[in-house]
Design an enzyme around this catalytic site. Sequence first.
Site, PDB file in Angstrom:
ATOM      1  N   GLY A 107       0.971  -1.576  -0.309  1.00  0.00           N
ATOM      2  CA  GLY A 107       0.046  -0.003  -0.322  1.00  0.00           C
ATOM      3  C   GLY A 107       0.693   1.383  -0.437  1.00  0.00           C
TER       4      GLY A 107
ATOM      5  N   LEU B  24       6.186   1.189   4.779  1.00  0.00           N
ATOM      6  CA  LEU B  24       7.227   2.213   3.281  1.00  0.00           C
ATOM      7  C   LEU B  24       7.633   3.223   3.894  1.00  0.00           C
ATOM      8  CD1 LEU B  24       5.799   1.487  -0.269  1.00  0.00           C
ATOM      9  CD2 LEU B  24       7.509   0.656   1.361  1.00  0.00           C
TER      10      LEU B  24
ATOM     11  N   HIS C  14      -4.763   1.612   7.095  1.00  0.00           N
ATOM     12  CA  HIS C  14      -3.736   2.669   7.345  1.00  0.00           C
ATOM     13  C   HIS C  14      -2.990   3.036   5.976  1.00  0.00           C
ATOM     14  CE1 HIS C  14       1.089   1.527   8.259  1.00  0.00           C
ATOM     15  NE2 HIS C  14       0.936   2.842   6.840  1.00  0.00           N
ATOM     16  N   GLU C  15      -3.741   3.013   5.485  1.00  0.00           N
ATOM     17  CA  GLU C  15      -3.526   3.741   3.852  1.00  0.00           C
ATOM     18  C   GLU C  15      -4.628   5.098   4.324  1.00  0.00           C
ATOM     19  OE1 GLU C  15      -0.841   3.840   2.571  1.00  0.00           O
ATOM     20  OE2 GLU C  15      -0.448   1.494   3.299  1.00  0.00           O
TER      21      GLU C  15
HETATM   22 ZN   LIG Z   1       2.156   3.662   5.756  1.00  0.00          ZN
END
Ligand SMILES: [Zn+2]
Length: 175
Positions: A46, A96, A137-138
Amino acid sequence: MAILPILIHPDPRLKTVCEPVPDMSDELRTLADDMLLTMYDAPGIGLAAPQIGVLQRVIVMDCVKEEGAEPKPVAMFNPEVTASSDITNVYEEGCLSIPEQYAEVTRPKLVQVRWMDRDGKLQEQEFDGLWATCVQHEIDHLDGKLFIDYLKPLRRQMITRKMQKLKRERARKAL
Ligand SMILES: [Zn+2]
């Protein structure tokens, strides 16, 4: 299409509440394509627009993990959770923008999400399992929230210090 650099925490852009996107456009479709390419390259499941420094409400995901399975890229514009289950699920999350740091986060197991797709059409769908964790989360990223914000302050500070060190090391190498 282009692979874009991913911002590393701490960065004020990762703490910003992002703006809704206006009507669908070729620019937004290109943004989503670049985000998917960047996500697959990382690799990740994601990515949210603020992670590449674009402060708009756009996320991409592909939670298909089985080896050899068809990829299932999803791009969402202005996504919002419209309902969530009382039953929760614990996943070890990563990000990330916070490389190589993982922690267990508790979230609703099922969520209903509404969004605009790349054709400008409204979609609404229920997500479960890893997809549910990922979409929450996104969407958090679009509100300037990171998974480490769910952790105890001490743990969060430790991770932030590690990321500051990582950024200093990367900056030195870039000289
Ligand atoms: Zn993240």
